[in-house]
Design an enzyme around this catalytic site. Structure first.
Site, short mmCIF file in Angstrom:
data_model
loop_
_atom_site.label_atom_id
_atom_site.label_comp_id
_atom_site.label_asym_id
_atom_site.label_seq_id
_atom_site.Cartn_x
_atom_site.Cartn_y
_atom_site.Cartn_z
N ASP A 84 0.82 -1.22 0.00
CA ASP A 84 0.00 0.00 0.00
C ASP A 84 0.85 1.26 0.00
O ASP A 84 0.37 2.35 -0.30
CB ASP A 84 -0.98 0.00 1.19
N GLU A 103 7.76 -6.50 -2.93
CA GLU A 103 6.34 -6.82 -2.77
C GLU A 103 6.01 -7.95 -3.75
O GLU A 103 6.29 -7.85 -4.94
CB GLU A 103 5.50 -5.56 -3.06
N ASP A 134 9.31 -12.51 -4.11
CA ASP A 134 9.11 -13.00 -2.76
C ASP A 134 10.21 -12.45 -1.84
O ASP A 134 11.39 -12.65 -2.10
CB ASP A 134 9.17 -14.54 -2.81
N GLY A 135 9.80 -11.79 -0.76
CA GLY A 135 10.76 -11.21 0.18
C GLY A 135 11.68 -12.25 0.79
O GLY A 135 12.84 -11.97 1.11
N ASP A 152 6.54 -5.62 6.55
CA ASP A 152 5.17 -5.10 6.58
C ASP A 152 4.32 -6.03 5.72
O ASP A 152 3.93 -5.71 4.61
CB ASP A 152 5.18 -3.67 6.01
N SER A 154 1.33 -9.45 5.40
CA SER A 154 0.02 -9.85 5.91
C SER A 154 0.19 -11.00 6.91
O SER A 154 1.30 -11.33 7.31
CB SER A 154 -0.89 -10.21 4.73
N ASP A 155 -0.94 -11.62 7.30
CA ASP A 155 -0.90 -12.65 8.34
C ASP A 155 -0.05 -13.85 7.91
O ASP A 155 0.14 -14.10 6.72
CB ASP A 155 -2.34 -13.16 8.62
N PRO A 159 0.88 -16.03 1.27
CA PRO A 159 2.25 -15.74 0.82
C PRO A 159 3.17 -15.21 1.91
O PRO A 159 4.39 -15.22 1.77
CB PRO A 159 2.05 -14.69 -0.29
#
Ligand code: SAM
Length: 283
Positions: A84, A103, A134-135, A152, A154-155, A159
């Site tokens: 975001d 991201e 992929d980080g 930063d 997601s849950d 991914p």
């Protein structure tokens, strides 16, 4: 008007939704909701990520606590996830020479540039490079490169699952400069107790200083959210209030902006942990 309650079960209140759009990407389901209470809401795989009204809490707290602890002008910062753009917007207030953002999902970034122009405003800054990958893979071959790494994501389902393991944290440690700082979003100690404990425990196996801290985010499950700071050289609690106050004034002066959530008292107070969580650490 649709009454959307499911995702706010944890927070305990319902929100009227007057617009809902859904998209499927190779990585996740994206939903964009329009509401009175929170403005626009970005939802990924059913979990609220960002809302117009309370995003400042998350983005200020994931960035300013570690970067003001670092205490020097950062050369290079890595943000993993953060599609975001809110984290990058705040990171730029610290005048870094370069920001890498990794991201996995290009569609999140493109949607946020269109729908959240203020939040994503930093993504077009010339110091920012965005890598769509992929980080977990991105950090594997990095060494002694970053002043700060910020996860930063997601849950820990979908991914993001790979971004919470001890092996990933070992790679993060290697990618950081010796006194570099790391922070990750670490779920709700109330609504996602097991995940929160797993993250703190994995970090403790890798870093000498590991400090979870708490924030209040109305749109997130239970409203109680956490981040966890980790470093092998810096500690947010040993910076003196006098020194920290100077660092805060410097950012405010340089950016001609004010923090909406973060301040001197919040910096230390966020690390105060309620007994029910301390008891979990002792188990
Ligand atoms: N503030 C949010 C929260 O915790 O609720 C996180 C916001 S940000 C939108 C999370 C981003 O992490 C998503 O855009 C997602 O695509 C990205 N992401 C998930 N797994 C990833 C991975 N393995 N590598 C890089 N980015 C990832």
């Amino acid at each position: 008007m649709l009454r959307f309650t499911e995702m706010f079960n944890g927070a305990g209140f319902a929100v009227d939704v007057y617009g809902a759009r859904k998209y499927s990407t190779p990585f996740q389901e994206i939903m964009l909701l329009e509401t009175e209470a929170f403005g626009k809401i970005l939802v990924l795989d059913g979990a609220v990520q960002t809302t117009d009204r309370d995003e400042f809490v998350y983005h200020e707290m994931i960035v300013h606590v570690p970067l003001l602890t670092l205490g020097r002008k950062p050369e290079k910062i890595l943000v993993i996830g953060g599609g975001d753009g809110g984290t990058v917007r705040e990171v730029l207030k610290h005048d870094p020479e370069r920001v890498d953002m990794v991201e996995i999902d290009r569609e999140v970034v493109e949607l946020c540039k269109r729908e959240f122009p203020e939040i994503s405003s930093g993504l077009s800054d010339e110091r920012v490079s965005i890598y769509y990958e992929d980080g977990r893979e991105f950090v594997r071959d990095k060494e002694n490169e970053y002043d700060a790494i910020i996860v930063d994501c997601s849950d820990p389902t979908g991914p993001s699952a790979v971004l919470f393991s001890k092996d990933f944290y070992e790679d993060v440690k290697r990618a950081l400069k010796e006194d570099g700082v790391f922070v990750t979003q670490s779920e709700s100690p109330f609504a996602q107790r097991k995940e929160f404990l797993m993250i703190v425990s994995n970090l403790t196996k890798v870093f000498s200083t590991v400090r979870p801290y708490l924030v209040f985010i109305p749109s997130y499950p239970s409203g109680m959210w956490s981040f966890t700071f980790a470093s092998n050289g810096k500690d947010p609690l040993t910076v003196s209030p006098e020194e920290l106050s100077e660092r805060i004034k410097d950012v405010v002066r340089r950016t001609s902006s004010k923090f909406k959530y973060y301040n001197l008292e919040i910096h230390y107070g966020a690390f105060a942990i309620p007994n029910f969580i301390i008891d979990e650490f002792k188990k």
